[in-house]
Design an enzyme around this catalytic site. Sequence first.
Site, PDB file in Angstrom:
ATOM      1  N   LEU A   8      16.890 -27.853 -34.323  1.00  0.00           N
ATOM      2  CA  LEU A   8      16.958 -26.755 -33.821  1.00  0.00           C
ATOM      3  C   LEU A   8      18.199 -26.056 -33.144  1.00  0.00           C
ATOM      4  O   LEU A   8      18.837 -26.527 -31.912  1.00  0.00           O
ATOM      5  CB  LEU A   8      15.622 -25.893 -32.531  1.00  0.00           C
ATOM      6  CG  LEU A   8      15.402 -25.127 -32.179  1.00  0.00           C
ATOM      7  CD1 LEU A   8      14.878 -24.210 -33.665  1.00  0.00           C
ATOM      8  CD2 LEU A   8      14.872 -24.738 -30.966  1.00  0.00           C
ATOM      9  N   GLU A  24      24.991 -23.629 -27.666  1.00  0.00           N
ATOM     10  CA  GLU A  24      26.620 -23.755 -27.906  1.00  0.00           C
ATOM     11  C   GLU A  24      26.925 -24.664 -26.742  1.00  0.00           C
ATOM     12  O   GLU A  24      27.258 -24.543 -25.724  1.00  0.00           O
ATOM     13  CB  GLU A  24      26.693 -22.862 -28.798  1.00  0.00           C
ATOM     14  CG  GLU A  24      26.295 -21.641 -29.926  1.00  0.00           C
ATOM     15  CD  GLU A  24      27.139 -21.147 -30.171  1.00  0.00           C
ATOM     16  OE1 GLU A  24      27.962 -20.041 -29.701  1.00  0.00           O
ATOM     17  OE2 GLU A  24      26.062 -20.346 -31.914  1.00  0.00           O
ATOM     18  N   PRO A  25      28.214 -24.814 -27.444  1.00  0.00           N
ATOM     19  CA  PRO A  25      29.576 -24.486 -26.351  1.00  0.00           C
ATOM     20  C   PRO A  25      29.392 -23.812 -24.635  1.00  0.00           C
ATOM     21  O   PRO A  25      29.270 -24.334 -23.766  1.00  0.00           O
ATOM     22  CB  PRO A  25      30.667 -25.252 -26.851  1.00  0.00           C
ATOM     23  CG  PRO A  25      30.165 -25.137 -27.873  1.00  0.00           C
ATOM     24  CD  PRO A  25      28.891 -24.736 -28.302  1.00  0.00           C
ATOM     25  N   GLY A  71      23.983 -20.745 -23.575  1.00  0.00           N
ATOM     26  CA  GLY A  71      23.113 -21.350 -23.385  1.00  0.00           C
ATOM     27  C   GLY A  71      22.085 -20.237 -23.156  1.00  0.00           C
ATOM     28  O   GLY A  71      20.982 -20.418 -23.598  1.00  0.00           O
ATOM     29  N   THR A  99      18.857 -31.218 -30.039  1.00  0.00           N
ATOM     30  CA  THR A  99      17.720 -32.923 -29.646  1.00  0.00           C
ATOM     31  C   THR A  99      18.032 -32.865 -31.828  1.00  0.00           C
ATOM     32  O   THR A  99      17.529 -32.281 -32.667  1.00  0.00           O
ATOM     33  CB  THR A  99      16.867 -32.760 -29.150  1.00  0.00           C
ATOM     34  OG1 THR A  99      17.075 -31.587 -28.296  1.00  0.00           O
ATOM     35  CG2 THR A  99      15.586 -33.558 -29.356  1.00  0.00           C
ATOM     36  N   GLU A 148       7.488 -23.530 -27.404  1.00  0.00           N
ATOM     37  CA  GLU A 148       8.582 -25.005 -27.184  1.00  0.00           C
ATOM     38  C   GLU A 148       8.273 -24.806 -25.681  1.00  0.00           C
ATOM     39  O   GLU A 148       8.569 -25.900 -25.093  1.00  0.00           O
ATOM     40  CB  GLU A 148      10.213 -24.171 -26.869  1.00  0.00           C
ATOM     41  CG  GLU A 148      11.588 -25.339 -26.250  1.00  0.00           C
ATOM     42  CD  GLU A 148      12.501 -25.245 -26.808  1.00  0.00           C
ATOM     43  OE1 GLU A 148      12.724 -23.850 -28.113  1.00  0.00           O
ATOM     44  OE2 GLU A 148      13.291 -25.671 -26.760  1.00  0.00           O
ATOM     45  N   ARG A 149       8.278 -23.611 -24.763  1.00  0.00           N
ATOM     46  CA  ARG A 149       8.153 -24.099 -22.763  1.00  0.00           C
ATOM     47  C   ARG A 149       6.836 -24.365 -22.599  1.00  0.00           C
ATOM     48  O   ARG A 149       6.455 -25.493 -22.142  1.00  0.00           O
ATOM     49  CB  ARG A 149       8.224 -22.391 -22.250  1.00  0.00           C
ATOM     50  CG  ARG A 149      10.054 -22.441 -22.975  1.00  0.00           C
ATOM     51  CD  ARG A 149      10.082 -20.794 -22.460  1.00  0.00           C
ATOM     52  NE  ARG A 149      11.200 -20.329 -22.562  1.00  0.00           N
ATOM     53  CZ  ARG A 149      12.452 -19.038 -22.139  1.00  0.00           C
ATOM     54  NH1 ARG A 149      11.960 -18.241 -22.263  1.00  0.00           N
ATOM     55  NH2 ARG A 149      13.747 -19.095 -22.520  1.00  0.00           N
ATOM     56  N   GLY A 195      13.115 -49.702  -2.912  1.00  0.00           N
ATOM     57  CA  GLY A 195      14.168 -50.559  -3.469  1.00  0.00           C
ATOM     58  C   GLY A 195      13.865 -50.927  -4.994  1.00  0.00           C
ATOM     59  O   GLY A 195      14.560 -50.593  -5.479  1.00  0.00           O
ATOM     60  N   GLY A 236      14.922 -23.123 -21.598  1.00  0.00           N
ATOM     61  CA  GLY A 236      15.124 -22.090 -20.492  1.00  0.00           C
ATOM     62  C   GLY A 236      15.219 -22.597 -18.820  1.00  0.00           C
ATOM     63  O   GLY A 236      13.972 -23.728 -19.088  1.00  0.00           O
TER      64      GLY A 236
HETATM   65  C1  LIG Z   1      18.698 -33.116 -23.276  1.00  0.00           C
HETATM   66  C2  LIG Z   1      19.201 -31.690 -23.774  1.00  0.00           C
HETATM   67  C3  LIG Z   1      18.666 -31.613 -25.005  1.00  0.00           C
HETATM   68  C4  LIG Z   1      18.801 -30.352 -25.206  1.00  0.00           C
HETATM   69  N1  LIG Z   1      18.185 -29.762 -26.471  1.00  0.00           N
HETATM   70  C5  LIG Z   1      18.140 -28.369 -27.596  1.00  0.00           C
HETATM   71  C6  LIG Z   1      17.628 -28.486 -28.529  1.00  0.00           C
HETATM   72  O1  LIG Z   1      17.084 -29.334 -29.170  1.00  0.00           O
HETATM   73  N2  LIG Z   1      18.397 -27.343 -29.428  1.00  0.00           N
HETATM   74  C7  LIG Z   1      19.148 -26.515 -28.922  1.00  0.00           C
HETATM   75  O2  LIG Z   1      19.453 -25.582 -29.272  1.00  0.00           O
HETATM   76  N3  LIG Z   1      19.335 -26.755 -27.432  1.00  0.00           N
HETATM   77  C8  LIG Z   1      18.926 -27.849 -27.035  1.00  0.00           C
HETATM   78  N4  LIG Z   1      19.478 -28.110 -25.771  1.00  0.00           N
HETATM   79  C9  LIG Z   1      20.030 -26.531 -25.109  1.00  0.00           C
HETATM   80  C10 LIG Z   1      19.559 -26.469 -23.339  1.00  0.00           C
HETATM   81  O3  LIG Z   1      18.785 -25.373 -24.031  1.00  0.00           O
HETATM   82  C11 LIG Z   1      20.664 -25.448 -22.759  1.00  0.00           C
HETATM   83  O4  LIG Z   1      20.870 -26.677 -21.709  1.00  0.00           O
HETATM   84  C12 LIG Z   1      19.658 -24.582 -21.659  1.00  0.00           C
HETATM   85  O5  LIG Z   1      19.147 -23.130 -21.940  1.00  0.00           O
HETATM   86  C13 LIG Z   1      20.730 -24.113 -20.421  1.00  0.00           C
HETATM   87  O6  LIG Z   1      21.930 -23.508 -21.014  1.00  0.00           O
HETATM   88  P1  LIG Z   1      23.300 -24.475 -20.950  1.00  0.00           P
HETATM   89  O7  LIG Z   1      23.335 -25.498 -20.152  1.00  0.00           O
HETATM   90  O8  LIG Z   1      24.103 -23.146 -21.594  1.00  0.00           O
HETATM   91  O9  LIG Z   1      23.270 -23.515 -19.086  1.00  0.00           O
HETATM   92  P2  LIG Z   1      23.861 -22.064 -19.009  1.00  0.00           P
HETATM   93  O10 LIG Z   1      23.626 -21.110 -19.742  1.00  0.00           O
HETATM   94  O11 LIG Z   1      26.168 -22.308 -18.676  1.00  0.00           O
HETATM   95  O12 LIG Z   1      24.026 -21.991 -16.935  1.00  0.00           O
HETATM   96  C14 LIG Z   1      24.177 -22.985 -16.362  1.00  0.00           C
HETATM   97  C15 LIG Z   1      23.379 -22.230 -15.547  1.00  0.00           C
HETATM   98  O13 LIG Z   1      23.890 -20.896 -14.554  1.00  0.00           O
HETATM   99  C16 LIG Z   1      22.318 -20.575 -14.838  1.00  0.00           C
HETATM  100  N5  LIG Z   1      22.039 -19.409 -14.727  1.00  0.00           N
HETATM  101  C17 LIG Z   1      22.492 -18.533 -16.178  1.00  0.00           C
HETATM  102  N6  LIG Z   1      22.406 -17.536 -16.065  1.00  0.00           N
HETATM  103  C18 LIG Z   1      22.161 -16.790 -15.274  1.00  0.00           C
HETATM  104  C19 LIG Z   1      20.855 -15.971 -14.364  1.00  0.00           C
HETATM  105  N7  LIG Z   1      21.072 -14.495 -15.247  1.00  0.00           N
HETATM  106  N8  LIG Z   1      20.900 -15.743 -13.348  1.00  0.00           N
HETATM  107  C20 LIG Z   1      20.062 -17.303 -12.768  1.00  0.00           C
HETATM  108  N9  LIG Z   1      20.857 -18.402 -13.565  1.00  0.00           N
HETATM  109  C21 LIG Z   1      21.470 -18.179 -14.220  1.00  0.00           C
HETATM  110  C22 LIG Z   1      21.305 -21.683 -15.159  1.00  0.00           C
HETATM  111  O14 LIG Z   1      19.227 -21.380 -14.657  1.00  0.00           O
HETATM  112  C23 LIG Z   1      22.175 -23.237 -14.789  1.00  0.00           C
HETATM  113  O15 LIG Z   1      21.429 -23.314 -13.469  1.00  0.00           O
HETATM  114  C24 LIG Z   1      19.609 -29.468 -24.968  1.00  0.00           C
HETATM  115  C25 LIG Z   1      19.777 -29.927 -23.486  1.00  0.00           C
HETATM  116  C26 LIG Z   1      19.541 -30.940 -22.803  1.00  0.00           C
HETATM  117  C27 LIG Z   1      20.450 -30.990 -22.060  1.00  0.00           C
END
Ligand SMILES: Cc1cc2nc3c(=O)[nH]c(=O)nc-3n(C[C@H](O)[C@H](O)[C@H](O)COP(=O)(O)OP(=O)(O)OC[C@H]3O[C@@H](n4cnc5c(N)ncnc54)[C@H](O)[C@@H]3O)c2cc1C
Length: 380
Positions: A124, A128-129, A132, A159, A243-244, A341, A365
């Site tokens: 899925l 993106e970089p 999220g 994933t 998903e959630r 430990g 999320g």
């Molecule tokens: C092991 C792993 C597997 C994954 N698999 C998938 C996959 O298969 N497909 C896919 O599409 N994605 C996948 N993800 C991505 C995952 O869904 C995202 O990492 C997640 O949604 C958070 O996005 P981000 O990492 O860009 O963090 P960001 O959106 O950059 O957020 C960074 C921080 O800011 C906080 N934040 C952001 N906006 C707000 C707000 N409005 N108010 C308060 N706090 C906020 C967040 O809660 C977080 O603490 C995966 C991630 C991991 C680590």
Amino acid sequence: MAWPFESHHDELRTSVRAFVDGELAPHADEWEAEGYFPDSVFRRMGELGFLGLSYPEEYGGGGGDYLCNVVLAEELSRCNSGGVAMAIAVQTDMAVPPVHKFGSEEQKKKYLTAAISGEKIFCLGISEPDAGSDVAGIKTTAKKIEGGWVVNGAKLWITNGKRADCMTLVAKTDRDAGHQGISLFIVDTDTPGYHVRRTLDKLGMHASDTAEISFTDMFLPDDALLGNEGEGFYNISWELQGERLIGAAGTIVGARRTLDAAIAYAKERKTFGKPISKHQAVRHALAEMATEIQAAQQLVYLAAWKVNRGEYPVREISMAKLLTGEVSWKVSDRSLQIFGGYGYSMEFPVQRAWRDSRLIRIGGGTDEVMREVIGRMEGL
Ligand SMILES: Cc1cc2nc3c(=O)[nH]c(=O)nc-3n(C[C@H](O)[C@H](O)[C@H](O)COP(=O)(O)OP(=O)(O)OC[C@H]3O[C@@H](n4cnc5c(N)ncnc54)[C@H](O)[C@@H]3O)c2cc1C
């Protein structure tokens, strides 16, 4: 409703459990160490009918209800590897449901059938970089040309990204249309321009491959569009609910298993002349964890029961995701503490639960996003 399952769910549970205990759990340590598990697991699960429990029989599915998926997620948590359970859930409850819900008849015949049989593995592509939590902020574009679309951009944290045959892709089809400028596509990963850039090293979920993918002038034909153009944001928001909830269902049963291990250890380990479970501080910690797990599990069941009745319970799902994430993290951390430990040693499984359980508070999320959703639904 406290226990939403019926006898046919119990029968399913017995057969999934036999598979998980017999064919997955014995390999968990090896797969975690290798950072991968074989693709044949998907095909085997397809043969057993476990990849399409609630899909219609005409596509090879089991024709069951949503609670069958919950049973699968709960039982997969017994496999001793969060990474394996997560990779399978991406197939069953994340990447493929939009194909069933929004796909054309041709798409369903081609992709849904192959996903259910395990012949095609799905991933899925939302994150993106640079985006999220803020899904509408994605930068991957699909530009309309004669006969199809040209896609450019990148996806991160995907994933099954290394092994996938297909991706359910979220892309911007109109940069100026905000939420209405996003669409979904089904992508065959052997399409020219689709590149697996690298696999990512992670704190936990080691058996699951997580990749960065890029698209360079990737041409997709018109019939790769999944659902209507411009409805992708709403359609992926629907996907995220499933998903959630499925993540929450598996996570909380995993937390109970971690607690059971801590209880067994606390009864055995002696300090100051008695088992540590007889020290009130430890006993109360265990009692508190049992209570919180029970409460979180009931919230999961409430949300799942509502989904099963055809409702769309965003509020309960968000609450279940938030609470199971917090509870399971607390349980794994406090359980690790009870192991002393040994808890810090790689020889005891609690360290894996501690590492794996951290993800649920981020993936699909974050806790903060769940609070935002719940806050909105509370009229805030
Ligand atoms: C092991 C792993 C597997 C994954 N698999 C998938 C996959 O298969 N497909 C896919 O599409 N994605 C996948 N993800 C991505 C995952 O869904 C995202 O990492 C997640 O949604 C958070 O996005 P981000 O990492 O860009 O963090 P960001 O959106 O950059 O957020 C960074 C921080 O800011 C906080 N934040 C952001 N906006 C707000 C707000 N409005 N108010 C308060 N706090 C906020 C967040 O809660 C977080 O603490 C995966 C991630 C991991 C680590």
